[in-house]
Design an enzyme around this catalytic site. Structure first.
Site, PDB file in Angstrom:
ATOM      1  N   SER A 107      84.028 -21.243 -86.578  1.00  0.00           N
ATOM      2  CA  SER A 107      83.789 -19.875 -86.093  1.00  0.00           C
ATOM      3  C   SER A 107      85.048 -19.139 -85.640  1.00  0.00           C
ATOM      4  CB  SER A 107      82.799 -19.894 -84.937  1.00  0.00           C
ATOM      5  OG  SER A 107      81.506 -19.926 -85.448  1.00  0.00           O
TER       6      SER A 107
ATOM      7  N   LYS B  95      85.861 -16.119 -87.486  1.00  0.00           N
ATOM      8  CA  LYS B  95      85.094 -14.861 -87.402  1.00  0.00           C
ATOM      9  C   LYS B  95      85.916 -13.655 -86.965  1.00  0.00           C
ATOM     10  CE  LYS B  95      80.662 -17.196 -86.728  1.00  0.00           C
ATOM     11  NZ  LYS B  95      79.754 -17.759 -85.707  1.00  0.00           N
TER      12      LYS B  95
ATOM     13  N   TYR C  16      81.617 -16.986 -96.665  1.00  0.00           N
ATOM     14  CA  TYR C  16      81.621 -17.334 -95.237  1.00  0.00           C
ATOM     15  C   TYR C  16      81.766 -18.847 -95.034  1.00  0.00           C
ATOM     16  CZ  TYR C  16      79.719 -18.506 -90.681  1.00  0.00           C
ATOM     17  OH  TYR C  16      79.549 -19.071 -89.447  1.00  0.00           O
TER      18      TYR C  16
ATOM     19  N   TYR D  96      80.206 -17.493 -77.404  1.00  0.00           N
ATOM     20  CA  TYR D  96      78.762 -17.677 -77.548  1.00  0.00           C
ATOM     21  C   TYR D  96      78.058 -17.239 -76.265  1.00  0.00           C
ATOM     22  CZ  TYR D  96      80.528 -20.637 -81.291  1.00  0.00           C
ATOM     23  OH  TYR D  96      81.196 -21.113 -82.357  1.00  0.00           O
TER      24      TYR D  96
ATOM     25  N   VAL E 132      82.841 -24.868 -83.962  1.00  0.00           N
ATOM     26  CA  VAL E 132      82.202 -26.176 -83.830  1.00  0.00           C
ATOM     27  C   VAL E 132      83.052 -27.309 -84.409  1.00  0.00           C
ATOM     28  CG1 VAL E 132      79.826 -25.318 -83.677  1.00  0.00           C
ATOM     29  CG2 VAL E 132      80.796 -25.846 -85.923  1.00  0.00           C
TER      30      VAL E 132
HETATM   31  N1  GLU Z   1      80.181 -22.833 -90.071  1.00  0.00           N
HETATM   32  C1  GLU Z   1      79.519 -22.883 -88.817  1.00  0.00           C
HETATM   33  C2  GLU Z   1      78.126 -22.273 -88.924  1.00  0.00           C
HETATM   34  O1  GLU Z   1      77.964 -21.255 -89.496  1.00  0.00           O
HETATM   35  C3  GLU Z   1      80.324 -22.208 -87.759  1.00  0.00           C
HETATM   36  C4  GLU Z   1      79.684 -22.258 -86.400  1.00  0.00           C
HETATM   37  C5  GLU Z   1      80.640 -22.314 -85.257  1.00  0.00           C
HETATM   38  O2  GLU Z   1      81.769 -22.746 -85.378  1.00  0.00           O
HETATM   39  O3  GLU Z   1      80.210 -21.919 -84.173  1.00  0.00           O
HETATM   40  O4  GLU Z   1      77.161 -22.824 -88.469  1.00  0.00           O
END
Ligand code: GLU
Length: 425
Positions: free
Chosen positions: A64, A67, A189, A241, A259
């Site tokens: 993430s 992002k 993505y 988050y 994550v």
């Molecule tokens: N590729 C992960 C997902 O979409 C990223 C989530 C994350 O790092 O919080 O679930």
């Protein structure tokens, strides 16, 4: 001297090394196979200097943390209006993979949750998913200052198990928030999440944001200041988050976690930090990563809202160099509050002076607001039959492209001679 900072980082890592709290992400099966003990912190100053401690050569997937970068690239390439029509800027207080959109607009609430991130990936330029992904990979590489690569195993692992993200992509399409094939947007993505980085790559990417979009090492401008400002704002309010409020109050730096165990934080204008430790808490944030950031913030005084000192006076000295000709020596940062102070002081003195010479060779930084305020000062002096000029030998304040009618000199003597000549004295 640099050992002192190095020692701080080593000590902070040692303090948290034994913590085994949290667990590896396993909803992407490949992530559950990493060594849980990996632990690293890297810090890059905006002048490019890097400090490293721990397993800083260990690569992990960005997840993430991608992002904010894809969001920034979308803003840069597609423009604010196109992006804002598809992605909001409101925190959700929900989990990263929540299947949610704004009730009214049907747009994802922000770009830090999966829905917003998939929408951002769909806005990349390029006629094929491959071209759109290349655009992302090139951009992340320019931010990190080296060519990054995809972890194919993690990519395949997430692709094979990512039903929830597929549901989100199709939901976005059904609401008209995603053009083209939802599977293609999702593929871009998923690939971006599987890009491999080290903690030092993250620190370099973070300090590129801290420098307002210019990579401190290469000097390459990769984003505009306006895009960086928006991106940092969204990271600040939505980056951690559903633990964002706690993060802002205890760490006080825009951040993004992933994550894969990475965490990136930015102190605008000063530094970027990358941390790695793959055991996660219930909100999906790296446990030791968050602890390291808390310690760094407290020990090094990095909270962005700490008011360490009131801004100093911009006017270092004033002196009269001829009858009615006053020199104001300015220093430090000439931004809004500094320009305001200069304007007010000149106005208070105006009964005694005919000519104002602003000597700005001691000014470190300036911006458009300050420049236009100085132009306004010159204009009001002119209307009152007086005049104003600048002594700016390094063109710090009056950069190329500034108002061409400004009167600029290299020394006070030169300015004085010209002024006296003009006024027939
Ligand atoms: N590729 C992960 C997902 O979409 C990223 C989530 C994350 O790092 O919080 O679930």
């Amino acid at each position: 001297m640099a050992e002192l900072v190095q020692r701080y980082l080593d000590e902070i890592l040692a303090e948290h090394r034994d913590s085994t709290e949290g667990r590896l992400a396993d909803y992407i099966p490949e992530l559950a196979t990493v060594d849980p003990s990996g632990f690293a912190v890297s810090l890059q100053l905006t002048d490019g200097f890097v400090y490293e401690s721990g397993d800083t050569a260990t690569e992990f997937t960005i997840q993430s943390i991608s992002k904010p970068f894809t969001y920034a690239l979308a803003l840069e390439r597609a423009g604010f209006d196109a992006v804002d029509a598809r992605i909001g800027v409101e925190p959700t207080g929900e989990a990263f993979n929540e299947i949610s959109v704004d009730h009214r607009t049907k747009a994802p609430k922000n770009a830090m949750i999966n829905a917003g991130a998939i929408a951002a990936a769909s806005l990349m330029p390029g006629s094929t998913p491959q071209a759109r992904f290349e655009c992302i990979l090139d951009f992340y590489s320019a931010c990190a200052g080296r060519t990054l690569e995809v972890d194919e195993d993690v990519y395949r692992s997430e692709k094979a198990t990512g039903s929830r993200n597929r549901a989100i992509a199709y939901m976005l399409q059904s609401f008209g928030m995603l053009d083209g094939d939802p599977d293609e947007a999702l593929d871009v993505y998923t690939r971006q999440c599987a890009i491999r980085v080290t903690s030092t790559d993250l620190a370099r990417m973070a300090s590129t944001l801290a420098r307002g979009g210019r990579n401190p090492q290469s000097g390459q401008r990769v984003l505009s200041g306006a895009v960086v400002q928006r991106t940092l704002a969204v990271m600040m309010t939505c980056g951690m988050y559903d633990a964002t409020g706690n993060w802002v109050s205890s760490v006080g730096m825009p951040a993004k976690s992933g994550v894969g165990g990475g965490l990136l934080t930015v102190l605008p204008g000063q530094l970027g930090i990358g941390v790695y430790s793959p055991r996660l808490d219930d909100t999906g944030n790296s446990v030791r990563g968050a602890k390291v950031c808390r310690s760094l913030s407290a020990r090094l005084g990095l909270h962005f809202l700490s008011v360490s000192r009131e801004s100093r006076s911009i006017i270092r000295a004033t002196r009269d160099v001829a009858a009615g000709v006053r020199v104001y020596e300015l220093h430090g940062d000439l931004l809004f509050t500094g320009a305001e102070q200069a304007l007010r002081t000149v106005e208070e003195d105006s009964a005694d002076i005919e000519v104002v010479i602003l000597e700005v060779s001691g000014v470190d930084d300036s911006n458009d607001v300050a420049r236009s305020m100085l132009a306004g000062m010159r204009e009001s002096l002119r209307r009152a039959g007086k005049e104003g000029c600048l002594v700016d030998p390094d063109r710090t304040v009056l950069t190329a492209g500034s108002a061409s009618d400004a009167v600029v000199y290299s020394t006070v003597e030169e300015a004085l001679a010209a002024v006296l000549d003009r006024r027939g004295r």
